[in-house]
Design an enzyme around this catalytic site. Structure first.
Site, short mmCIF file in Angstrom:
data_model
loop_
_atom_site.label_atom_id
_atom_site.label_comp_id
_atom_site.label_asym_id
_atom_site.label_seq_id
_atom_site.Cartn_x
_atom_site.Cartn_y
_atom_site.Cartn_z
N GLU A 138 25.67 38.74 19.40
CA GLU A 138 26.06 38.58 20.65
C GLU A 138 26.30 37.04 20.93
OE1 GLU A 138 25.65 42.62 23.21
OE2 GLU A 138 23.63 41.74 22.58
N GLU A 158 20.83 47.73 16.94
CA GLU A 158 20.86 48.60 17.99
C GLU A 158 21.23 50.30 17.85
OE1 GLU A 158 22.64 46.01 17.89
OE2 GLU A 158 22.39 44.67 19.68
#
Ligand code: 1HE
Length: 285
Positions: A138, A158
């Site tokens: 990210e 995740e």
């Protein structure tokens, strides 16, 4: 005695609390230095190699503070990571049970910090190696150019940790590789190596192992030579134009073009070309 506030409370008050800003600017897990002939390139190194540069809340706030307080002469920045990996993502040891509101604010804290990277004062080049995973991806996606070396790999663990991206990845990563690839990565735990990752769109440059930082620095030196308004237009106008309906995008483009070309620097650069003083465009060898 009143308990000390938790970090999340500090985060929510961040904008109004100069003490926190000062503390964050000197975060021990961030090394900051200026490079280049005129100290025009900021090098920002995640310096938590023993923990694979896992992004603690303090480190995220520190990054935000760095971009809020870049010295005036800086024209480009490079981010890299100490040790064998660029970044292992969210510091999982801090992932305590949060209620929905706290989870929301935590994610918004990441958004605010990474927005400073993407929409800060200067273009940012990520020098990638080893793991670029979860929140590390990210962070890389918030940068303007990504240079990967041959050891780089990309993943979004995740899915297997039972959580979701929260640092702007759901918006930025599909813009790099498409929503279908991101969905596959999160559903199946797929890991992209450096070569496949470049083809998929994670990185714009792929270099031999150990050379990402030098390449990123060379690109930063090139970027720093551009007219500041052109760099501003690329960072702040282009991504917004790309999100606009075409009709509005054309108008925004025209206004940005008019502003950029009216700058004295644009006029002198055009004169340099017309009078034979500026470099021609040449294909790479
Ligand atoms: C960590 C973290 C971390 C390492 N948080 N401590 N991210 C992940 O799910 C990735 C988790 N990490 C890994 O898969 C591996 O550590 C790596 C592939 C990145 C590197 O492997 P390796 O073999 O080089 O290192 P290591 O031995 O696994 O880790 C070294 C130390 O770093 C070890 O601690 P130690 O005290 O035992 O030495 C690890 O526990 C520690 N460490 N990664 C905390 N991530 C805004 S939402 C974003 C959501 C996410 O980012 S989720 C993805 C989280």
């Amino acid at each position: 005695m009143k308990n000390r506030p938790c970090l999340l409370e500090l985060v929510m008050n961040y904008n109004h609390n100069p003490t926190i800003q000062k503390a964050s600017m000197t975060h021990p897990d961030i090394h900051f230095e200026l490079r280049g002939d005129d100290r025009e390139i900021a090098v920002i190194r995640l310096a938590r190699g023993a923990k694979r540069n896992a992004l603690s809340d303090g480190l995220i706030l520190g990054l935000r503070a760095v971009f809020d307080t870049l010295p005036a002469g800086v024209r480009a920045a490079v981010i890299d990571g100490e040790g064998p990996h660029f970044c292992a993502g969210l510091d999982l040891s801090e992932l305590q049970e949060r209620d929905a509101g706290q989870g929301l604010h935590h994610s918004r804290m990441w958004h605010a910090a990474l927005e400073r990277v993407q929409y800060g004062p200067v273009p940012v080049i990520a020098a990638l190696h080893g793991a670029v995973v979860g929140g590390g991806l990210e962070l890389a996606a918030a940068c303007h150019i990504r240079v990967a070396d041959a050891s780089t790999f990309y993943a979004l663990p995740e899915g297997s940790r039972g959580i979701f991206v929260g640092g702007g990845g759901a918006v930025r990563i599909p813009k790099l590789i498409g929503a279908a690839r991101m969905t596959d990565m999160m559903l199946t735990g797929r890991v992209y190596n450096a070569q496949d990752g470049e083809r998929a769109g994670f990185a714009q440059y792929l270099v031999p192992e150990g050379q990402a930082f030098d390449k990123a620095l060379a690109l930063a030196a090139r970027v720093a030579q551009n007219a500041p308004l052109t760099n501003y237009a690329l960072m702040h106008a282009l991504p917004r134009i790309a999100e606009q309906p075409a009709d509005q995008g054309y108008l925004t483009e025209a206004m940005m073009a008019a502003i950029a070309q009216s700058a004295p620097e644009a006029k002198s650069r055009l004169a340099d070309f017309l009078e034979g003083r500026a470099a021609k465009v040449r294909k790479e060898d």
